[in-house]
Design a protein around this motif. Structure first.
Motif, PDB file in Angstrom:
ATOM      1  N   GLY A   8       0.837  -1.200   0.000  1.00  0.00           N
ATOM      2  CA  GLY A   8       0.000   0.000   0.000  1.00  0.00           C
ATOM      3  C   GLY A   8       0.867   1.242   0.000  1.00  0.00           C
ATOM      4  N   CYS A   9       0.215   2.419  -0.124  1.00  0.00           N
ATOM      5  CA  CYS A   9       0.974   3.652  -0.344  1.00  0.00           C
ATOM      6  C   CYS A   9       1.772   4.083   0.871  1.00  0.00           C
ATOM      7  CB  CYS A   9       0.031   4.766  -0.774  1.00  0.00           C
ATOM      8  SG  CYS A   9      -1.246   5.119   0.443  1.00  0.00           S
ATOM      9  N   SER A  10       1.205   3.885   2.080  1.00  0.00           N
ATOM     10  CA  SER A  10       1.852   4.420   3.287  1.00  0.00           C
ATOM     11  C   SER A  10       3.235   3.830   3.483  1.00  0.00           C
ATOM     12  CB  SER A  10       1.005   4.115   4.517  1.00  0.00           C
ATOM     13  OG  SER A  10      -0.179   4.855   4.473  1.00  0.00           O
ATOM     14  N   LEU A  11       3.337   2.517   3.297  1.00  0.00           N
ATOM     15  CA  LEU A  11       4.615   1.868   3.586  1.00  0.00           C
ATOM     16  C   LEU A  11       5.700   2.280   2.594  1.00  0.00           C
ATOM     17  CD1 LEU A  11       2.546   0.001   5.246  1.00  0.00           C
ATOM     18  CD2 LEU A  11       4.524  -1.524   5.314  1.00  0.00           C
ATOM     19  N   LYS A  12       5.271   2.818   1.472  1.00  0.00           N
ATOM     20  CA  LYS A  12       6.253   3.291   0.490  1.00  0.00           C
ATOM     21  C   LYS A  12       6.512   4.783   0.650  1.00  0.00           C
ATOM     22  CE  LYS A  12       6.741  -0.629  -1.695  1.00  0.00           C
ATOM     23  NZ  LYS A  12       8.010  -1.372  -1.576  1.00  0.00           N
ATOM     24  N   GLY A  13       5.755   5.444   1.555  1.00  0.00           N
ATOM     25  CA  GLY A  13       5.913   6.890   1.659  1.00  0.00           C
ATOM     26  C   GLY A  13       6.044   7.335   3.097  1.00  0.00           C
ATOM     27  N   CYS A  81      -5.332  -0.765   4.705  1.00  0.00           N
ATOM     28  CA  CYS A  81      -5.242  -1.698   3.569  1.00  0.00           C
ATOM     29  C   CYS A  81      -5.865  -3.037   3.935  1.00  0.00           C
ATOM     30  CB  CYS A  81      -3.791  -1.944   3.179  1.00  0.00           C
ATOM     31  SG  CYS A  81      -2.949  -0.508   2.523  1.00  0.00           S
ATOM     32  N   SER A  82      -5.472  -3.588   5.108  1.00  0.00           N
ATOM     33  CA  SER A  82      -6.008  -4.906   5.454  1.00  0.00           C
ATOM     34  C   SER A  82      -7.512  -4.815   5.628  1.00  0.00           C
ATOM     35  CB  SER A  82      -5.330  -5.467   6.704  1.00  0.00           C
ATOM     36  OG  SER A  82      -5.570  -4.652   7.816  1.00  0.00           O
ATOM     37  N   ASN A  83      -7.984  -3.699   6.167  1.00  0.00           N
ATOM     38  CA  ASN A  83      -9.415  -3.505   6.322  1.00  0.00           C
ATOM     39  C   ASN A  83     -10.131  -3.514   4.964  1.00  0.00           C
ATOM     40  OD1 ASN A  83     -11.966  -1.867   6.717  1.00  0.00           O
ATOM     41  ND2 ASN A  83     -11.264  -2.051   8.829  1.00  0.00           N
ATOM     42  N   ARG A  84      -9.582  -2.786   4.006  1.00  0.00           N
ATOM     43  CA  ARG A  84     -10.221  -2.719   2.684  1.00  0.00           C
ATOM     44  C   ARG A  84     -10.132  -4.061   1.972  1.00  0.00           C
ATOM     45  NH1 ARG A  84     -13.934  -0.242   3.374  1.00  0.00           N
ATOM     46  NH2 ARG A  84     -14.436  -0.840   1.249  1.00  0.00           N
TER      47      ARG A  84
END
Lengths: 294, 660
Positions: A8-13, A81-84
């Motif tokens: 997901g985006c957060s872990l890359k940013g 992410c896991s929720n979605r």
């Protein structure tokens, strides 16, 4: 087991520390995960408030790719992410008409019973307590750690099927494995204000402030989280909260992976602990001090 | 040759408005075998019945078809009228042209055609009717009451006062049930134990009541009039007839302060040998072997035995099985309160001062752990602020149950009132969804709590309770003002939802009575047969049927009793003759029928020749249990079972009548 990794985006940013520390402890434990190729946005938080089909289709695409590549399990460290992903899988399983619509528009089949895990489920379930315990080289005994779960890991309970939604304990169990002392407090699942951080920062500061001051009152040295957005509110807003309420907090906020990494004896720099807004130096010194006492 | 009379009822305009009744009559007259056809405004009226009886006589009828309302309404009326003229009542058939035709159709022509069809079917059926005799079952005039709470005690007393022997079985060491745990009762505030203990004593001393406490019903077989009951009398370790209830034994027990008192809902401790409360009936202690040192440490401790004057403690007593035969049963097993562990956000079990309503009753009660002084469990201080939370588990389909527990609005109002009376200057807050106070004097009572006793009622639910600096912080919504509220309380009382007594589903299965998805026993008819279960001879009372308050429980106990006294006023019980009948010649003894029978009515019967040699085993229908539902008929592979009055040839004839 073939394990897929959805960053997901957060872990890359904004939460690169989460990914760095995750990959580091997995390397230490000799566990291999593969990033889902060509992954896309999970849809949080905007999609599900705007377009229902899109909110299922976006995560479903990631799942369909993982299924095609033959993975049995997906790890989504970000709570949103896991929720979605779990939501999408749940809806596809229980609504055949929706499933047809989504798979038609994706032009990919999806029939999987793949397990989708948040960070805590992955660590407790897939990795296992024994494995983690055996990795602890530098027990953190003497350190008081508050686990903050937020909302997305446990809710809605029918879909998440994870822990007690009102009094979750999984992260506390992980904390206990490191030798640290889990701190019981009242606001484990209270809202941090989530994405209102951008639109209504005052609300977020009030909500996050409640959580942080309660943690402080219960005597914790630091907070651990398993959600990038929780982390960002608790960490990034902390200085502002201290100024607003005129009371010092000084609570470093670490990802659970970072805490595990420290107990494994991994160098804090390799875990990107220096990437946070609230410096963890004091806590790191305390850990060193505790280690020297032994 | 059949001589059939057809009677077409107008039911005023109920039928005649939509069905051309004259046309139905004309069509009836054309059918071979029909010797009389008549239409009349109200067949059920006296003149209607008289004309029916006259024509039976005049035309010497062999069968009657009424095209009228549902057989549920007047089948019995017309059967009785026919019987008075010497006709077997089962030669009366009803074509339902009201509920199944006039009330559900609009097109008169097509409705009339359907009415004619239904009438024709019944004419063909009645031609093939055989006389059926009602079954008579002898009655053992003795009743069993399961559960000695207020409903069960009331039922037992009423039956006993009617001159019938009663066996009252109670699982706990004393009778009294939940009501004896309560402090004062709404809306009159009379002391619950003061009005309950006289009833308990009366039940114990009544010459017609045999009381088995600390006992459970182990097995039940048989049917109305003839139930065989096995009662397990658990080993009390005390010889009841010798015990004087002096209390020397429990004073001597070294296990004081070790076991939580069930009666005080864990708010105090009891000894291993104990009576649950001072007014227990019978006042004979029970030795709890699971905690007693004598049993846990190999017989070393016998302090109670040494202390006992009449030497009535016997460590060797064993469970005893008592067998009884009764004619009728009352199931009044009562209720439990929901476990609120699914409300982690309320912290029940985590915070000592978050307690249940029943625990608060014990704190209020003069016989309770604090002798009626309200003290909070954590530090024994008297709380100044209490928050009461209603609907904890009730009306919450997501986490609890969707139904309303009915008593909580009232007992919470009572709690707030008594709190105000006992602790002057205190403040209570009540979170509610709706206030349900519909019986006599109830609304005034709740108003009084608000207006005279100053309880602040907040319409909304509580989202979280947590501890902060010695206070319980209650966060909730006040939906009337649209605000979120936070109250710092000294104690919180949760009005937990009512659920059936644990194990009542198992008892229901043993009794063969139906229960709903929550485990409450189901009435035979929710409005018209509220005291009867689905099985003949078994009656229901009290909270085992669903949430209700004390007056309603008393009424239901009395209702069950009056039903049983009515039943026992005759020497035999008459069962409708339309029950299953086995053709023993063709039965292949597969007993598939036994598996599908919901009423346990089918047993195995051995057929022996004159010398006593077994020839074959066949299915046998117990007429006392069979309801004529027909499940066995469908299940029978060898077509060996019929239900009388619904034989294959009759059903086929009905269908054929439709084809022509």
């Amino acid at each position: 087991m073939k394990l897929a990794y959805y960053p997901g985006c957060s872990l890359k940013g904004t939460s690169f520390e989460y990914e760095v520390s995750l990959l580091k402890i997995l390397e230490a434990m000799n566990i291999e995960i593969k990033e889902i190729p060509d992954w896309n946005c999970c849809g949080a938080s905007a999609a599900h408030s705007i377009n229902h089909n899109l909110s299922v289709a976006l995560p479903a695409r990631n799942l369909a790719i993982a299924e095609k590549d033959g993975y049995e399990s997906v790890l989504a460290p970000c709570a949103a992410c896991s929720n979605r992903l779990k939501n999408a899988a749940y809806e596809l399983k229980n609504d055949d008409i929706l499933k047809k619509k989504i798979t038609d528009s994706l032009e990919m089949p999806y029939d999987s019973e793949m397990s989708i895990n948040n960070m805590l489920e992955f660590l407790i379930g897939t990795v296992g307590k024994d494995k983690i315990k055996s990795m602890v080289k530098k027990p953190l005994s003497g350190l008081k750690v508050a686990s903050y779960y937020g909302c997305l890991l446990v809710r809605p309970p029918k879909v998440m099927q994870f822990d007690d939604p009102e009094n979750p304990v999984t992260m506390d169990e992980l904390v206990a494995l490191t030798g640290a002392e889990p701190v019981d407090y009242s606001f484990k699942t209270e809202c941090c204000g989530a994405i209102n951080s951008l639109s209504k920062p005052d609300v977020v500061m009030a909500l996050t402030g409640n959580v942080l001051y309660d943690i402080k009152k219960h005597g914790a040295d630091l907070v651990v989280v398993a959600c990038p957005l929780c982390h960002s509110n608790l960490d990034v807003r902390q200085r502002e909260i201290e100024r607003k309420y005129d009371e010092k907090l000084g609570l470093p906020v670490l990802f659970i992976t970072e805490l595990l990494g420290l107990s494994f004896g991994i160098d804090p720099k390799d875990l990107a602990i220096d990437g946070h807004m609230v410096a963890a130096d004091r806590v790191l010194k305390k850990i060193e001090g505790l280690a020297n006492q032994r | 040759m059949s001589r059939i009379g057809v009677f077409v009822c107008w039911c005023g305009s109920n039928i005649a408005g939509t069905v051309d009744v004259e046309k139905v009559r004309e069509e009836a007259a054309k059918i071979p075998g029909v010797v009389s056809a008549l239409d009349y405004k109200y067949m059920c009226s006296d003149p209607g019945q008289n004309s029916l009886r006259n024509i039976i006589k005049e035309k010497n009828l062999t069968g009657i078809v009424l095209a009228a309302c549902s057989p549920h309404m007047h089948e019995n009326t017309f059967r009785k009228a026919a019987a008075k003229e010497g006709l077997n009542p089962y030669f009366v058939e009803i074509a339902n042209i009201r509920e199944q035709v006039s009330w559900v159709h609009e097109d008169k022509e097509r409705a009339t055609a359907k009415a004619v069809d239904l009438m024709k079917m019944m004419v063909e059926k009645v031609k093939r009717d055989r006389p059926i005799e009602d079954v008579r079952v002898p009655l053992n005039k003795k009743a069993l009451v399961i559960g000695g709470g207020i409903a069960g005690i009331q039922a037992a007393l009423d039956i006993a006062n009617g001159g019938v022997e009663v066996i009252l079985v109670e699982k706990e060491p004393s009778i009294g049930g939940r009501m004896i745990q309560l402090d004062e009762t709404f809306p009159t505030l009379d002391c619950s134990s003061c009005i309950m203990t006289p009833k308990m004593v009366e039940a114990n001393q009544h010459p017609n009541i045999k009381l088995y406490t600390y006992s459970e019903v182990e097995d039940i077989s048989g049917y109305i009039g003839n139930f065989k009951v096995k009662i397990k009398k658990k080993a009390r370790s005390v010889v009841e007839k010798d015990c004087t209830g002096c209390g020397e034994c429990w004073n001597a027990c070294p296990m004081h302060k070790n076991v939580k008192s069930e009666f005080n809902v864990n708010l105090s401790e009891r000894t291993a040998i104990y009576v649950p409360f001072p007014q227990a009936v019978p006042l004979v202690p029970v030795l709890d072997r699971s905690v007693c040192l004598h049993f846990k440490k190999g017989g070393k401790c016998q302090k109670c035995y040494d202390a006992c004057g009449p030497k009535c403690i016997n460590f060797d007593l064993q469970d005893e099985i008592i067998e009884e035969t009764v004619g009728a049963i009352v199931a009044s097993t009562g209720y439990d309160l929901m476990d609120t562990s699914m409300y982690g956000e309320y912290g029940y079990g985590k915070y000592k001062d978050v307690i249940s309503g029943l625990q608060f009753e014990r704190l209020l009660s003069a016989s309770g752990p604090t002798e009626g002084v309200i003290k909070r469990p954590s530090d024994g201080k008297t709380p100044q602020t209490i928050v009461f939370v209603q609907c904890v588990g009730s009306r919450d389909p997501e986490k609890g149950v969707p139904y309303c527990s009915k008593v909580c609005c009232m007992y919470t109002a009572k709690h707030a009132k008594l709190f105000a009376h006992k602790v002057h200057g205190s403040q209570s807050y009540v979170f509610y969804i709706d206030i349900r106070s519909t019986s006599k004097g109830y609304e005034e009572f709740v108003r009084g709590t608000m207006e005279q006793d100053g309880a602040i009622y907040l319409r909304g639910r509580v989202s979280k309770i947590y501890e902060d600096e010695g206070k319980l912080i209650v966060k909730g919504a006040d939906t009337l003002s649209g605000n979120q509220v936070e109250i710092a309380a000294d104690m919180v009382v949760l009005a937990t939802g009512v659920i059936p007594k644990k194990g009542s589903d198992k008892l229901a299965q043993m009794l063969g009575i139906s229960y709903d998805k929550y485990g409450f026993f189901t009435e035979s008819h929710p409005k018209l047969r509220p005291a009867e279960s689905s099985t003949a001879g078994i009656f229901l009372a009290g909270m085992a049927q669903g949430p209700r308050d004390i007056p309603e429980s008393v009424v239901s106990g009395s209702a069950a009793a009056s039903k049983i006294l009515g039943l026992f006023s005759k020497n035999e019980y008459e069962v409708e003759g339309t029950i299953a009948n086995v053709n023993e010649a063709t039965c292949v003894a597969c007993f598939y029928c036994q598996r599908v029978c919901a009423y346990n009515a089918i047993s195995k019967k051995e057929i022996k020749d004159r010398s006593g040699k077994l020839i074959k085993v066949v299915a046998n229908v117990n007429p006392g249990l069979c309801t004529g539902c027909g499940a066995c008929v469908n299940a029978c592979f060898s077509k060996s079972i019929d239900v009388k009055g619904f034989m294959d040839d009759q059903i086929y004839a009905e269908i054929k009548a439709l084809a022509v």
